[in-house]
Design an enzyme around this catalytic site. Structure first.
Site, PDB file in Angstrom:
ATOM      1  CG  HIS A  81       7.456 -18.838  10.602  1.00  0.00           C
ATOM      2  ND1 HIS A  81       8.539 -19.284  11.313  1.00  0.00           N
ATOM      3  CD2 HIS A  81       7.940 -18.039   9.631  1.00  0.00           C
ATOM      4  CE1 HIS A  81       9.639 -18.763  10.781  1.00  0.00           C
ATOM      5  NE2 HIS A  81       9.296 -18.013   9.754  1.00  0.00           N
ATOM      6  NE  ARG A 120       9.112 -18.935   6.407  1.00  0.00           N
ATOM      7  CZ  ARG A 120       8.931 -17.634   6.308  1.00  0.00           C
ATOM      8  NH1 ARG A 120       7.739 -17.159   6.006  1.00  0.00           N
ATOM      9  NH2 ARG A 120       9.930 -16.801   6.485  1.00  0.00           N
ATOM     10  N   GLY A 134       0.814  -1.215   0.000  1.00  0.00           N
ATOM     11  CA  GLY A 134       0.000   0.000   0.000  1.00  0.00           C
ATOM     12  C   GLY A 134       0.845   1.261   0.000  1.00  0.00           C
ATOM     13  NE  ARG A 190       4.999 -15.222   3.045  1.00  0.00           N
ATOM     14  CZ  ARG A 190       6.068 -15.021   3.813  1.00  0.00           C
ATOM     15  NH1 ARG A 190       7.264 -14.904   3.269  1.00  0.00           N
ATOM     16  NH2 ARG A 190       5.942 -14.923   5.120  1.00  0.00           N
ATOM     17  CG  LEU A 199       9.911  -8.433   3.562  1.00  0.00           C
ATOM     18  CD1 LEU A 199      11.312  -8.255   4.133  1.00  0.00           C
ATOM     19  CD2 LEU A 199       8.976  -7.426   4.194  1.00  0.00           C
ATOM     20  CB  SER A 209      14.497 -14.265  11.784  1.00  0.00           C
ATOM     21  OG  SER A 209      14.906 -14.489  10.452  1.00  0.00           O
TER      22      SER A 209
END
Lengths: 649, 253
Positions: free
Chosen positions: A267, A338, A46, A444, A450, A285
């Protein structure tokens, strides 16, 4: 429902170049200021779209629910962003990034969109560096890379453990520049509560001013939704507290197709749940898997002793440890994708070998070997801030004792259906970032969110939105006003709903209902799903919804800052949306990526796809309240890649 | 654990506020500070009293939305920690905890513990960016940036814009926030072409928003959850002085 994907003709590698160079209509720079574009959401997609459209000369209004566009949840991404630069000389290419993403998504993403994503990935890095994003560098001054799950090359660019923050602030600064120049008008603390259609086109939105409660109408030439994912349907997730499905769900209610709602990413590396007072789960992470080794004890007895605090994990000898990812997937090891890593953790815990105190739901992520090999300094440089964060939350020191991790809801691959131009089936309604469905299939890969947000915002939407406006023609520019039919009905519906919520005056708080929904979703629509459980959930959720509308207690008033009212509205939508997720999961009678139906697994417990019957995008069309939605299908046709069983062994 | 809470309650920006006392029982030491407030709010809802409004979002210390002064300390007692990552294990049974909003002229209270930090956005809008059109800039590796400079820029860029520095400063100054962004961009080669414009514009915006001046108390550095250091203020002062001199001679870039 028209599900024409509008994939351009020609070879895969030339589609986007030809499409933007020849097919897409242009708008003359002097005419652009006559058009008004609404962008909802100020995250990577956005924020970048609003900034770029403003820069091109359109009048843009951008809305976010936070107190500043800089706080959108893109900011929380830690590890990095992928690009096919091949700076490491390890054989990377646009094709490989494309292929890894399709394969990682378990062949449920749209090929042409994914290729474009890989293609523009390199421009993103150039663009973000030009904006002043301080990516990690080597001593020679060049950019550094790290590896991420699901890939055998190092293609991930990063800024310490705060890559999402730095990229978001880059986009925010460009957005701020346009706000300063007057090209973008920013509306903070405004929540979109409905979409307005005029003659079948998206021409405006209804918002609530979250400071004074004012309901407002906004007319425009088109609407761009970049409102993120729906992970908070599960109550506990790694999403921010405010993340919600309301904007996308309101669009669905107005006729937009919702694609693949059952595709959720769990995740693998989050801090385990600690108790019933918890409000959110914190991600560690994925980059930690570069050097950390994941294991549980081989024996249940040892695991039980660890859970009870009777055995120090460091005292468990090497031969009694099961490094299960390295054992099962030797070529990818701890960097398996993942969905696979999460499921393996669940298997180990289901087997009674979990090590978290109490529930047992946890596995070790151990840096002992990496510290011995590289030294504590190197590990501190790479992951210092993550280790500190872990220490703040759990009071344990990961330099001395292995981290405990467990999978948690993190990202949602499903979203509003869009064509190649990121336009939904409602003309003039564009959807970018996590809010759309198109690029990640059923799973994903790390460091791709990102990439997709910025690709959509900087390099796709600015072209395709212009094309729509060009097709509408200059005679239509700025003609829709907020007194057009459609606005008053939508505004009234929003007001009625708020009044209804405030007047129930029941006994149970919105948070409590949300928590109860979360339990149902996690139990029946979480990491492993089956027919009986999903049918059960589809019974339970409407009952809970009914109870909500009879017994919810929303304190405070309409015309003031009222966080209970905000939450109640979002929970009401989650209560409907959760059912849609379960319906989709029930319909998809196969396992693929993050969607694991226990009925469909190999002898080794791997997901088994059914490409003959399920190689399609499942798109749901709303039929009104209390009627089941109707399923439409977009067949997935692959020109370049062939269906194969994913193997990371 | 059981706690005595003194919480600032204020209906809106037009009315004056006051402290209200609450007794809270059964808080787990593994809960975060904001989860403790969630529990308080659930209990208030149960009793039919309006819950305490406070800003929060990511709850993992990065969005910068949470903003509480706890027992007089912005973000509470722990070093380099936002309120959302502060855990109740740092408190003891029977403690009295006073909770207030950020207090600064440039951050008016909106409700209870929520303040308006729009002034920060306006400082960035004035010059906290690099003018880089979306398009096709040069390849990222054509611009070599020495690692120490990239690292220093990253140290500054870590700012989350929470405003604790302003809340802690006796002058209500925004120097740490402004200098962090200004220095990040002024350090990098990409930021050189508009360095003077940036320094002048950001400082002017900061002054016009009603923030105070820096008199080297250093409170901002002490409370900063991202450990942004005072040397960025020194750098911004140098950049600003240089820009003013060049501006005087008509040579500012």
């Amino acid at each position: 429902m028209n599900l024409d994907s509008k994939i351009p003709e020609g070879p895969l590698s030339e589609k986007w170049t030809n499409h933007k160079g020849h097919n897409l209509k242009l708008v003359n720079p002097a005419n652009r200021r006559k058009y008004h574009v609404i962008v909802v959401g100020s995250g990577l997609a956005g924020g970048a779209a609003a900034a770029s459209l403003g820069e091109q000369g359109y009048q843009v209004s951008c809305f976010c629910y936070q107190d500043s566009p800089r706080r959108a949840h893109s900011i929380a991404a830690q590890g990095g962003i992928n690009a096919a630069k091949n700076y490491q000389n390890d054989g990377d290419s646009v094709y490989r990034l494309f292929y890894d993403t399709i394969k990682g998504g378990d062949y449920r993403a749209r090929e042409a969109n994914v290729y474009r994503l890989a293609e523009v990935s390199n421009n993103i890095i150039d663009q973000m560096v030009a904006q002043g994003v301080p990516f990690a560098r080597e001593y020679g001054g060049m950019l550094d890379n790290r590896s991420f799950g699901g890939a055998q090359v190092s293609r991930t660019f990063y800024a310490r453990g705060q890559t999402g923050q730095q990229l978001l602030l880059g986009a925010y600064q460009q957005l701020s520049r346009q706000i300063g120049l007057g090209q973008v008008k920013m509306y903070n603390r405004h929540e979109m509560l409905d979409l307005v259609l005029v003659d079948g086109h998206a021409k405006g939105i209804i918002t609530r001013n979250m400071v004074n409660g004012k309901i407002e109408r906004w007319a425009a030439d088109c609407v761009v939704l970049c409102t993120g994912g729906y992970g908070n349907t599960f109550f506990l997730s790694t999403n921010a507290q405010g993340c919600n499905v309301t904007a996308a769900f309101r669009a669905y209610k107005r006729g937009a197709g919702f694609a693949n709602p059952c595709y959720t990413q769990i995740h693998p590396t989050c801090i385990p749940v600690h108790g019933d007072q918890q409000s959110k789960l914190t991600l560690m992470s994925e980059s930690l898997r570069n050097d950390g080794r994941i294991w549980v004890p081989k024996s249940k007895e040892a695991a039980e002793k660890v859970r009870k605090g009777e055995l120090d994990p460091g005292a468990i000898p090497e031969e009694e440890r099961d490094y299960y990812l390295e054992r099962k997937y030797p070529s990818f090891g701890n960097l398996a994708p993942r969905d696979i890593s999460s499921r393996s953790a669940k298997e180990a815990c289901d087997d009674g070998r979990g090590i978290a105190p109490g529930s047992g739901l946890g596995v070790f992520l151990d840096f002992r070997d990496a510290i011995n090999r590289l030294g504590e300094n190197v590990i501190a440089e790479r992951y210092g801030n993550l280790f500190e964060m872990y220490n703040r939350i759990t009071a344990a020191n990961p330099y001395k004792t292995p981290m405990m991790i467990y999978p948690a809801v993190h990202y949602t691959m499903g979203g509003l259906w869009v064509d190649y131009n990121l336009e939904s089936n409602i003309p003039g309604l564009f959807v970018g970032g996590e809010a759309n469905f198109s690029d990640h299939g059923a799973n994903r890969l790390g460091a791709s969110a990102l990439m997709q947000g910025l690709a959509d915002g900087y390099f796709v939407l600015p072209y395709t939105v212009g094309d729509y406006l060009g097709r509408c023609g200059i005679h239509s520019a700025g003609k829709t006003k907020s007194d057009a039919p459609g606005f008053s009905e939508a505004e009234q519906a929003v007001k009625d709903r708020i009044t209804r919520l405030l007047n129930i005056k029941g006994k149970e708080s919105p948070r409590s209902f949300h928590q109860r929904l979360g339990h149902i979703m996690w139990q029946y629509c979480g990491m492993a799903r089956d027919k009986a459980g999903l049918e059960k959930a589809i019974e339970l959720i409407p009952e809970l919804r009914k109870e909500f509308w009879e017994n919810v207690k929303v304190l405070g008033e309409e015309a003031e800052l009222n966080q209970e009212l905000e939450r109640a509205g979002r929970v009401a939508d989650f209560l409907e949306f959760g059912e849609l997720m379960c319906r989709d999961a029930l319909m998809r009678d196969e396992s693929c990526g993050g969607h694991f139906r226990t009925e469909h697994q190999s002898a080794e417990g791997e997901a088994v796809r059914d490409d003959d019957n399920f190689a399609f995008v499942g798109v749901w069309e709303n039929q009104g309240d209390d009627k089941p939605p109707v399923l439409h299908k977009e067949q997935l046709v692959y020109e370049e890649v062939k269906f194969t069983t994913r193997s990371y062994k | 654990m059981d706690l005595h809470l003194r919480v600032w309650r204020q209906k809106n920006s037009e009315t004056s506020g006051k402290f209200v006392n609450y007794e809270l029982k059964g808080v787990s030491e593994d809960s975060s500070f904001l989860e403790m407030l969630d529990i308080l709010n659930e209990q208030l809802v149960e009793k039919g009293e309006e819950p305490v409004a406070f800003d929060h979002d990511c709850r993992e210390g990065i969005c910068g939305m949470c903003s509480l002064v706890i027992n007089g300390m912005a973000h509470g007692p722990e070093r380099a920690t936002t309120v959302c990552q502060l855990h109740m294990r740092h408190y003891s049974d029977g403690d009295t905890i006073t909770i207030e909003p950020w207090r600064a002229k440039a951050f008016p209270v909106v409700k209870d513990l929520i303040v308006d930090r729009g002034a920060f956005d306006r400082i960035i809008q004035a010059g906290g960016f690099i003018t880089a059109r979306t398009g096709s800039p040069q390849d990222a590796n054509e611009l070599l940036i020495p690692k120490p400079i990239a690292d220093k820029a990253m140290d500054a860029a870590a700012c989350i814009g929470c405003g604790a520095c302003v809340a802690a400063c006796p002058n209500g100054a925004a120097m740490l926030f402004t200098s962090a962004k200004c220095s990040q961009l002024n350090l990098l080669p990409q930021g050189q072409p508009e360095k003077d414009r940036r320094s002048l514009a950001m400082v002017a915006a900061m002054d016009s928003e009603g923030f105070g001046n820096c008199t080297n108390y250093g409170e901002c550095q002490a409370v900063c959850p991202k450990e942004i250091t005072l040397d960025f203020i020194a750098k911004m002062n140098r950049d600003y002085a240089g820009a003013r001199i060049r501006h005087f001679f008509g040579k500012a870039i």
